[in-house]
Write an enzyme that holds these catalytic residues in place. Sequence first.
Site, PDB file in Angstrom:
ATOM      1  N   GLY A 117       1.133  -0.748   0.329  1.00 36.47           N
ATOM      2  CA  GLY A 117       0.545   0.139   0.071  1.00 36.47           C
ATOM      3  C   GLY A 117       1.455   1.102   0.126  1.00 36.47           C
ATOM      4  N   SER A 118       1.939   1.428   1.223  1.00 35.98           N
ATOM      5  CA  SER A 118       2.185   2.634   0.859  1.00 35.98           C
ATOM      6  C   SER A 118       3.096   2.581  -0.355  1.00 35.98           C
ATOM      7  CB  SER A 118       3.982   2.324   2.090  1.00 35.98           C
ATOM      8  OG  SER A 118       2.850   2.364   3.739  1.00 35.98           O
TER       9      SER A 118
ATOM     10  N   ASN B  99      -8.994   4.523   6.881  1.00 39.73           N
ATOM     11  CA  ASN B  99      -8.210   2.714   8.326  1.00 39.73           C
ATOM     12  C   ASN B  99      -9.163   3.718   9.403  1.00 39.73           C
ATOM     13  OD1 ASN B  99      -6.875   5.188   7.362  1.00 39.73           O
ATOM     14  ND2 ASN B  99      -4.932   4.231   8.800  1.00 39.73           N
TER      15      ASN B  99
ATOM     16  N   GLN C 182      -7.650  -0.194   2.543  1.00 45.40           N
ATOM     17  CA  GLN C 182      -8.843  -0.427   3.629  1.00 45.40           C
ATOM     18  C   GLN C 182     -10.319  -0.640   2.912  1.00 45.40           C
ATOM     19  OE1 GLN C 182      -8.538  -0.998   6.850  1.00 45.40           O
ATOM     20  NE2 GLN C 182      -6.650  -0.788   6.666  1.00 45.40           N
TER      21      GLN C 182
ATOM     22  N   SER D 224      -3.109  -3.135  -0.923  1.00 45.79           N
ATOM     23  CA  SER D 224      -2.013  -3.855  -0.897  1.00 45.79           C
ATOM     24  C   SER D 224      -2.484  -5.499  -0.082  1.00 45.79           C
ATOM     25  CB  SER D 224      -1.993  -3.399   0.902  1.00 45.79           C
ATOM     26  OG  SER D 224      -1.132  -3.938   2.030  1.00 45.79           O
TER      27      SER D 224
ATOM     28  N   HIS E 203      -1.651  -8.001   2.195  1.00 43.70           N
ATOM     29  CA  HIS E 203      -1.928  -8.137   3.227  1.00 43.70           C
ATOM     30  C   HIS E 203      -3.407  -7.834   3.755  1.00 43.70           C
ATOM     31  CE1 HIS E 203      -0.211  -4.616   6.365  1.00 43.70           C
ATOM     32  NE2 HIS E 203      -0.289  -4.394   5.436  1.00 43.70           N
TER      33      HIS E 203
ATOM     34  N   THR F 211      13.062  -7.495 -10.080  1.00 40.69           N
ATOM     35  CA  THR F 211      12.417  -8.801 -11.171  1.00 40.69           C
ATOM     36  C   THR F 211      11.233  -9.119 -10.034  1.00 40.69           C
ATOM     37  OG1 THR F 211      14.753  -9.720 -11.788  1.00 40.69           O
ATOM     38  CG2 THR F 211      12.863 -11.394 -10.981  1.00 40.69           C
TER      39      THR F 211
ATOM     40  N   CYS G 195       2.326   6.045  18.616  1.00 40.28           N
ATOM     41  CA  CYS G 195       3.099   5.731  20.062  1.00 40.28           C
ATOM     42  C   CYS G 195       4.545   6.084  20.062  1.00 40.28           C
ATOM     43  CB  CYS G 195       2.644   5.045  20.907  1.00 40.28           C
ATOM     44  SG  CYS G 195       3.800   5.051  22.747  1.00 40.28           S
TER      45      CYS G 195
END
Length: 381
Positions: free
Chosen positions: A72-73, A152, A180, A200, A202, A238, A326
């Site tokens: 995604g990034s 998200n 998302q 993305s 995952h 690749t 955080c």
Amino acid sequence: MEKLRYFDHAATTKLDEEVYIAMLPYILENYGNPSSIYSLGKLNKEAINISRMKIANSINCKPDEIYFTSGGSESDNFCIKGIALANRRKGNHIITSKIEHPAVLNTCKSLEKMGYRVTYLNVDSKGFIDLNQLERSINRNTILISIMLANNEIGTIQKMEQISKISKRYGIYLHSDCVQAIGNIKVDVRKLNLDAISVSGHKFYGPKGIGFAYIKEGVSFFSLIDGGHQERDRRAGTENVSGIVGIGKAIEIADKNLNSNSIKLKNLRNYYLANIANNIPEIKVNGDLEDRLPGNINICFKGVNGSDLVQELDKRRICASSGSACSSGFINPSHVLLAIGVNERLARSSLRVTFGKENDVDDVKYLVISLIDIVNGLRKA
Ligand SMILES: *Cc1c(COP(=O)(O)O)cnc(C)c1O
């Protein structure tokens, strides 16, 4: 030991076993380079093409409009920088929103350092961008609008067809972070009239480190990764063949179960919300309850520190997110909650729960009972 209960599907998801099995031959025995012209190579090229077709089929575009990336990034960087750099002579103005993922916000910040100008649109108390402000922000230098389809943190789904109407009226490219959205709601790039999207693997039970971008045919684009001719000269290197096979399988499974999964997640969410609301006073539900991702619920528990909440849940083997970044022991309130008008103190008390396909009502019961206990305890202390 207590069973692990995972309620953080917006952060990542567990690899689907079917996806894993589909990937295996491309991890071990089919190790050829997809660019090699002997059979061991061609086998891999074919697997990539099939995956590209599955994805194109799912989002309703041509296979040649799909570009595989590392996630995604990278897709956000790829789309936004690729379009901004190619269109520099047309203008230097980009419009986005205050509630985008850091992959979009920091890409825009980086472009500002290179001389681009960026407008960060406000959102209302539910997280919807102001369409009037969008239209007023457009000027003759505007080259790109980037607005996420679904948020998200609070799950708000933007009125994308109205946004794309405005972008088309002024002839401005429209990119959308759909990380998302994919796997949770139908994404049809033709119907939504999008020029570019980011996805993305995952986030919908596919592997980590693989994603894709859709770039509509004809969009002027500057490629950032130079090298070989992979991905039609737009992203050299690749290919991650097993990942590509995995993300293709994952999108196929997601589409097959989209409706039933959505109903299931909504039911879990409604059960959770009703039981929390009935048993814990002084809470605030963030975001919209209608135009919202089915599995997302974000609640502020007044007077409680969100990260303490996450730590206490973790002791009971429950994974959920405080939604606040955080850094070095200091808890920053979420930029999304601040943008919807939640004050800093209250924003630090939020808990994001995102349900997924392996959750059931018993898991949610355990979550609710644990939360009642933890919130009571932390409020007394
Ligand atoms: C997770 C996420 C990303 C980043 O995706 P990665 O594959 O982890 O780089 C970008 N945008 C949104 C909305 C996300 O939820």
